[in-house]
Motif scaffolding. Structure first.
Motif, PDB file in Angstrom:
ATOM      1  N   GLN A  62     -18.500  -8.811  -8.871  1.00 18.20           N
ATOM      2  CA  GLN A  62     -18.050  -9.305 -10.178  1.00 18.20           C
ATOM      3  C   GLN A  62     -19.325  -9.501 -11.074  1.00 18.20           C
ATOM      4  N   PRO A  63     -19.541  -9.112 -12.584  1.00 16.73           N
ATOM      5  CA  PRO A  63     -20.782  -9.237 -13.326  1.00 16.73           C
ATOM      6  C   PRO A  63     -20.874 -10.690 -13.612  1.00 16.73           C
ATOM      7  N   LYS A  64     -22.033 -10.989 -13.434  1.00 12.06           N
ATOM      8  CA  LYS A  64     -22.516 -12.525 -13.668  1.00 12.06           C
ATOM      9  C   LYS A  64     -23.099 -12.668 -14.851  1.00 12.06           C
ATOM     10  N   LEU A  65     -23.902 -11.740 -15.470  1.00 12.40           N
ATOM     11  CA  LEU A  65     -24.612 -11.746 -16.442  1.00 12.40           C
ATOM     12  C   LEU A  65     -23.868 -11.097 -17.798  1.00 12.40           C
ATOM     13  N   HIS A  66     -24.479 -11.697 -18.773  1.00 13.14           N
ATOM     14  CA  HIS A  66     -23.711 -11.198 -20.255  1.00 13.14           C
ATOM     15  C   HIS A  66     -24.238  -9.920 -20.588  1.00 13.14           C
ATOM     16  N   GLN A  67     -25.506  -9.665 -20.090  1.00  9.56           N
ATOM     17  CA  GLN A  67     -25.846  -8.163 -20.488  1.00  9.56           C
ATOM     18  C   GLN A  67     -26.702  -7.531 -19.186  1.00  9.56           C
ATOM     19  N   HIS A  68     -26.322  -6.466 -18.875  1.00 10.60           N
ATOM     20  CA  HIS A  68     -27.033  -5.794 -17.909  1.00 10.60           C
ATOM     21  C   HIS A  68     -28.137  -4.691 -18.418  1.00 10.60           C
ATOM     22  N   PHE A  69     -29.232  -4.667 -17.774  1.00  3.89           N
ATOM     23  CA  PHE A  69     -30.152  -3.517 -18.469  1.00  3.89           C
ATOM     24  C   PHE A  69     -30.271  -2.523 -17.117  1.00  3.89           C
ATOM     25  N   ILE A  70     -30.297  -1.337 -17.699  1.00  2.00           N
ATOM     26  CA  ILE A  70     -30.729  -0.159 -16.794  1.00  2.00           C
ATOM     27  C   ILE A  70     -32.101   0.487 -17.122  1.00  2.00           C
ATOM     28  N   ASP A  71     -32.757   0.645 -16.503  1.00  2.00           N
ATOM     29  CA  ASP A  71     -34.042   0.950 -16.669  1.00  2.00           C
ATOM     30  C   ASP A  71     -34.304   2.526 -16.660  1.00  2.00           C
ATOM     31  N   ARG A  72     -33.778   3.028 -17.796  1.00  2.00           N
ATOM     32  CA  ARG A  72     -33.478   4.517 -17.839  1.00  2.00           C
ATOM     33  C   ARG A  72     -33.281   4.894 -19.311  1.00  2.00           C
ATOM     34  N   ASP A  73     -33.533   6.155 -19.621  1.00  2.00           N
ATOM     35  CA  ASP A  73     -33.311   6.577 -21.105  1.00  2.00           C
ATOM     36  C   ASP A  73     -32.046   6.718 -21.372  1.00  2.00           C
ATOM     37  N   GLY A  74     -31.382   5.960 -22.142  1.00  2.00           N
ATOM     38  CA  GLY A  74     -30.040   5.901 -22.548  1.00  2.00           C
ATOM     39  C   GLY A  74     -29.733   6.864 -23.715  1.00  2.00           C
ATOM     40  N   SER A  75     -30.525   7.833 -23.928  1.00  2.00           N
ATOM     41  CA  SER A  75     -29.997   8.658 -25.144  1.00  2.00           C
ATOM     42  C   SER A  75     -28.803   9.376 -24.724  1.00  2.00           C
ATOM     43  N   HIS A  76     -28.707   9.740 -23.691  1.00  2.00           N
ATOM     44  CA  HIS A  76     -27.271  10.575 -23.318  1.00  2.00           C
ATOM     45  C   HIS A  76     -26.229   9.911 -22.326  1.00  2.00           C
ATOM     46  N   PHE A  77     -26.481   8.523 -22.453  1.00  2.00           N
ATOM     47  CA  PHE A  77     -25.625   7.679 -21.512  1.00  2.00           C
ATOM     48  C   PHE A  77     -24.194   7.618 -22.200  1.00  2.00           C
ATOM     49  N   GLY A  78     -24.238   7.752 -23.479  1.00  2.00           N
ATOM     50  CA  GLY A  78     -22.768   7.794 -24.221  1.00  2.00           C
ATOM     51  C   GLY A  78     -21.950   8.909 -23.847  1.00  2.00           C
ATOM     52  N   ALA A  79     -22.537  10.006 -23.339  1.00  2.00           N
ATOM     53  CA  ALA A  79     -21.951  11.238 -22.781  1.00  2.00           C
ATOM     54  C   ALA A  79     -21.218  11.038 -21.430  1.00  2.00           C
ATOM     55  N   ILE A  80     -22.064  10.064 -20.657  1.00  2.00           N
ATOM     56  CA  ILE A  80     -21.698   9.723 -19.566  1.00  2.00           C
ATOM     57  C   ILE A  80     -20.425   8.987 -19.464  1.00  2.00           C
ATOM     58  N   LEU A  81     -20.509   7.833 -20.337  1.00  2.00           N
ATOM     59  CA  LEU A  81     -19.257   6.935 -20.687  1.00  2.00           C
ATOM     60  C   LEU A  81     -18.009   7.741 -21.003  1.00  2.00           C
ATOM     61  N   ASP A  82     -18.326   8.716 -21.886  1.00  2.00           N
ATOM     62  CA  ASP A  82     -17.194   9.412 -22.362  1.00  2.00           C
ATOM     63  C   ASP A  82     -16.476  10.345 -21.265  1.00  2.00           C
ATOM     64  N   PHE A  83     -17.175  10.785 -20.410  1.00  2.00           N
ATOM     65  CA  PHE A  83     -16.647  11.526 -19.293  1.00  2.00           C
ATOM     66  C   PHE A  83     -15.744  10.350 -18.327  1.00  2.00           C
ATOM     67  N   LEU A  84     -16.485   9.431 -18.150  1.00  2.00           N
ATOM     68  CA  LEU A  84     -15.920   8.444 -17.283  1.00  2.00           C
ATOM     69  C   LEU A  84     -14.504   8.062 -17.899  1.00  2.00           C
ATOM     70  N   ARG A  85     -14.524   7.896 -19.204  1.00  2.00           N
ATOM     71  CA  ARG A  85     -13.381   7.259 -19.966  1.00  2.00           C
ATOM     72  C   ARG A  85     -12.120   8.254 -20.047  1.00  2.00           C
ATOM     73  N   SER A  86     -12.612   9.431 -20.394  1.00  2.00           N
ATOM     74  CA  SER A  86     -11.530  10.449 -20.560  1.00  2.00           C
ATOM     75  C   SER A  86     -11.716  11.851 -20.317  1.00  2.00           C
ATOM     76  N   ASP A  87     -12.951  12.131 -19.284  1.00  2.00           N
ATOM     77  CA  ASP A  87     -13.043  13.210 -18.792  1.00  2.00           C
ATOM     78  C   ASP A  87     -13.510  14.363 -19.991  1.00  2.00           C
ATOM     79  N   TRP A  88     -14.286  13.598 -20.949  1.00  2.00           N
ATOM     80  CA  TRP A  88     -14.528  14.566 -21.926  1.00  2.00           C
ATOM     81  C   TRP A  88     -15.942  15.207 -21.632  1.00  2.00           C
ATOM     82  N   LEU A  89     -16.070  16.448 -21.713  1.00  2.00           N
ATOM     83  CA  LEU A  89     -17.529  17.436 -21.452  1.00  2.00           C
ATOM     84  C   LEU A  89     -18.199  17.255 -22.943  1.00  2.00           C
TER      85      LEU A  89
END
Length: 236
Positions: free
Chosen positions: A54-81
């Motif tokens: 269970q997430p305990k923090l209000h915001q989670h930080f991932i120390d990686r370039d997030g420029s293309h993370f939106g495309a990762i989320l789009d695939f997880l949400r709707s299998d969009w390539l």
């Protein structure tokens, strides 16, 4: 007799369909909001592992370039390539170990050609990656107070070409110690294909390069060889 407990069709029971908690993400300075169930969609992925509890923090930080993370989320949400930045998204998919996305990206024309065509060819060229590093190292060493650095490349397409290597090197007027040799290889691509790969892979690291054939003077007494090319780095 008690009446049945009817529920309004427009209001499903929250107990039957619990809402997944919303997670706020900061990926290298890029902010995203998504559900915990989305992040856990593929149980063997790194994201599912990161958010297994269970997430305990209000915001989670991932120390990686997030420029293309939106495309990762789009695939997880709707299998969009994605249709752009395929290789960059592929690199992120590999990092987060999202296997279905990795597989589907590898089947796109861009990745298929790179992985199945070009990389399979280059794997058959002896010491290709090491030679690219050597070329860059020599060029940087020769860049002091110069606008350009020029390195000689010797390309031996066949075993027969390799048999003439010693004679070809002896006929070269340039510094023989700094000649970088590619080949031979057992694959269809030509010398031009190999040179295109060399140029592409060096330029992908931010350098500006050009390749031209090295023309040797023909002599009646000795054979001329067309194995040599000048690779020129332009610094400014």
């Amino acid at each position: 007799m008690s009446l049945p407990d009817y529920k309004s069709p427009g209001k499903p029971s929250s107990a039957a369909h619990p809402q997944s908690p919303v997670v706020q993400l900061n990926v290298g300075g890029h902010l995203f909001s998504t559900s915990l169930s989305t992040l856990r969609k593929h149980p063997d992925s790194k994201l599912a592992e990161m958010f297994s509890g269970q997430p305990k923090l209000h915001q989670h930080f991932i120390d990686r370039d997030g420029s293309h993370f939106g495309a990762i989320l789009d695939f997880l949400r709707s299998d969009w390539l994605p249709t752009e930045n395929i290789q960059e998204v592929y690199r992120e998919a590999v990092y987060y170990n999202i296997k279905p996305l990795i597989k589907r990206l590898e089947e796109t024309p861009q990745m298929f050609g790179e992985l199945v065509g070009r990389q399979q060819f280059l794997s058959r060229v002896p010491h290709y990656k090491e030679n690219i590093e050597v070329l860059i190292r020599i060029a940087r060493a020769e860049a002091i107070a110069a606008r350009c650095s020029t390195i000689m490349i010797c390309v031996l397409r066949t075993e027969e070409d390799l048999g003439f290597y010693d004679n070809a090197i002896s006929s070269l007027e340039a510094d023989k110690e700094s000649v970088v040799t590619f080949g031979p290889w057992k694959a269809v691509p030509s010398v031009k294909d190999l040179l295109d790969c060399v140029k592409t892979d060096i330029e992908s690291q931010g350098y500006t390069v050009s390749i031209q054939p090295h023309v040797t003077e023909k002599s009646f007494l000795s054979r001329s060889y067309d194995y040599f090319y000048k690779l020129t780095f332009t610094w400014w």
